[in-house]
Scaffold this motif. Structure first.
Motif, PDB file in Angstrom:
ATOM      1  N   ARG A 106      -7.077  18.609   8.544  1.00  0.00           N
ATOM      2  CA  ARG A 106      -7.381  17.427   9.097  1.00  0.00           C
ATOM      3  C   ARG A 106      -6.764  17.158  10.450  1.00  0.00           C
ATOM      4  O   ARG A 106      -6.486  16.781  11.666  1.00  0.00           O
TER       5      ARG A 106
ATOM      6  N   CYS B 170       4.030   7.726   0.658  1.00  0.00           N
ATOM      7  CA  CYS B 170       2.987   7.508   1.854  1.00  0.00           C
ATOM      8  C   CYS B 170       2.541   6.573   1.959  1.00  0.00           C
ATOM      9  O   CYS B 170       2.458   5.867   1.226  1.00  0.00           O
TER      10      CYS B 170
ATOM     11  N   GLY C  90      -4.524  15.776   9.780  1.00  0.00           N
ATOM     12  CA  GLY C  90      -3.643  13.348   9.576  1.00  0.00           C
ATOM     13  C   GLY C  90      -2.111  12.637   9.211  1.00  0.00           C
ATOM     14  O   GLY C  90      -1.833  12.114   8.893  1.00  0.00           O
TER      15      GLY C  90
ATOM     16  N   HIS D 135      -5.126  16.235   3.554  1.00  0.00           N
ATOM     17  CA  HIS D 135      -4.668  14.971   4.941  1.00  0.00           C
ATOM     18  C   HIS D 135      -4.624  16.828   5.851  1.00  0.00           C
ATOM     19  O   HIS D 135      -3.998  16.158   7.253  1.00  0.00           O
TER      20      HIS D 135
ATOM     21  N   ALA E 265      -0.573   0.411  13.198  1.00  0.00           N
ATOM     22  CA  ALA E 265      -1.660  -0.432  13.439  1.00  0.00           C
ATOM     23  C   ALA E 265      -1.984  -1.406  14.155  1.00  0.00           C
ATOM     24  O   ALA E 265      -2.872  -1.671  14.344  1.00  0.00           O
TER      25      ALA E 265
ATOM     26  N   LYS F  49       1.054  -1.535   0.003  1.00  0.00           N
ATOM     27  CA  LYS F  49      -0.289   0.003  -0.150  1.00  0.00           C
ATOM     28  C   LYS F  49       0.829   1.343  -0.283  1.00  0.00           C
ATOM     29  O   LYS F  49       0.112   2.363  -0.311  1.00  0.00           O
TER      30      LYS F  49
ATOM     31  N   ILE G 150      -1.141   5.143   4.338  1.00  0.00           N
ATOM     32  CA  ILE G 150      -1.912   5.194   4.613  1.00  0.00           C
ATOM     33  C   ILE G 150      -2.492   4.406   5.452  1.00  0.00           C
ATOM     34  O   ILE G 150      -2.313   3.335   5.860  1.00  0.00           O
ATOM     35  N   VAL G 151      -3.123   4.392   7.099  1.00  0.00           N
ATOM     36  CA  VAL G 151      -2.968   3.620   8.236  1.00  0.00           C
ATOM     37  C   VAL G 151      -3.855   5.577   8.689  1.00  0.00           C
ATOM     38  O   VAL G 151      -3.776   5.300   9.689  1.00  0.00           O
ATOM     39  N   SER G 152      -5.294   5.003   8.405  1.00  0.00           N
ATOM     40  CA  SER G 152      -6.240   5.270   9.114  1.00  0.00           C
ATOM     41  C   SER G 152      -6.306   5.851  10.875  1.00  0.00           C
ATOM     42  O   SER G 152      -5.955   4.402  11.118  1.00  0.00           O
ATOM     43  N   PRO G 153      -6.522   6.576  11.135  1.00  0.00           N
ATOM     44  CA  PRO G 153      -6.903   7.915  10.174  1.00  0.00           C
ATOM     45  C   PRO G 153      -5.284   8.573   9.645  1.00  0.00           C
ATOM     46  O   PRO G 153      -5.513  10.138   9.355  1.00  0.00           O
ATOM     47  N   TYR G 154      -4.863   7.302   9.887  1.00  0.00           N
ATOM     48  CA  TYR G 154      -3.068   9.103   9.594  1.00  0.00           C
ATOM     49  C   TYR G 154      -2.455   7.864   8.029  1.00  0.00           C
ATOM     50  O   TYR G 154      -2.924   7.735   7.382  1.00  0.00           O
ATOM     51  N   VAL G 155      -1.823   9.673   7.335  1.00  0.00           N
ATOM     52  CA  VAL G 155      -1.044   9.340   6.453  1.00  0.00           C
ATOM     53  C   VAL G 155      -0.277  10.137   7.048  1.00  0.00           C
ATOM     54  O   VAL G 155       0.166  10.770   6.910  1.00  0.00           O
TER      55      VAL G 155
END
Length: 98
Positions: A26, A83, A28, A23, A46, A11, A85-90
């Motif tokens: 917000r 980059c 993130g 991002h 994660a 990913k 993405i590991v929600s809610p972070y980028v």
């Protein structure tokens, strides 16, 4: 843990600052120091590995973008980052030039 790392490794992407900037609004975006592996940091987030993440934060290996960094990146047209993405972070990391 290895399976999670392997999945996260697929990913990792490349994005320009303009795409990532949304991002930032917000809160993130997290900047990952080139001394760390992006996938390792993503896997730790994660898996909620609090001690590792706190160690990186206290060592400034993980930071929020500073105002100076944002101004610099805004001025660089087409600035590129790795980059993840590991929600809610980028997670973003400047590519290391060989």
């Amino acid at each position: 843990m290895t399976d999670a790392k392997e999945e996260l490794a697929t990913k990792v992407d490349i994005a320009d600052w303009l795409s990532l900037r949304a991002h930032l609004e917000r809160g993130g975006v997290i900047v990952v120091d080139p001394l760390l592996e992006l996938v390792e940091v993503g896997a730790a987030l994660a898996a909620d590995e609090v001690q590792a993440v706190q160690r990186w934060l206290s060592s400034s290996l993980l930071t929020k973008p500073s105002l100076e960094q944002v101004k610099k990146w805004d001025a660089e047209k087409g600035k590129i980052f790795n980059c993840l993405i590991v929600s809610p972070y980028v997670l973003i990391q400047e590519p290391v030039n060989p």
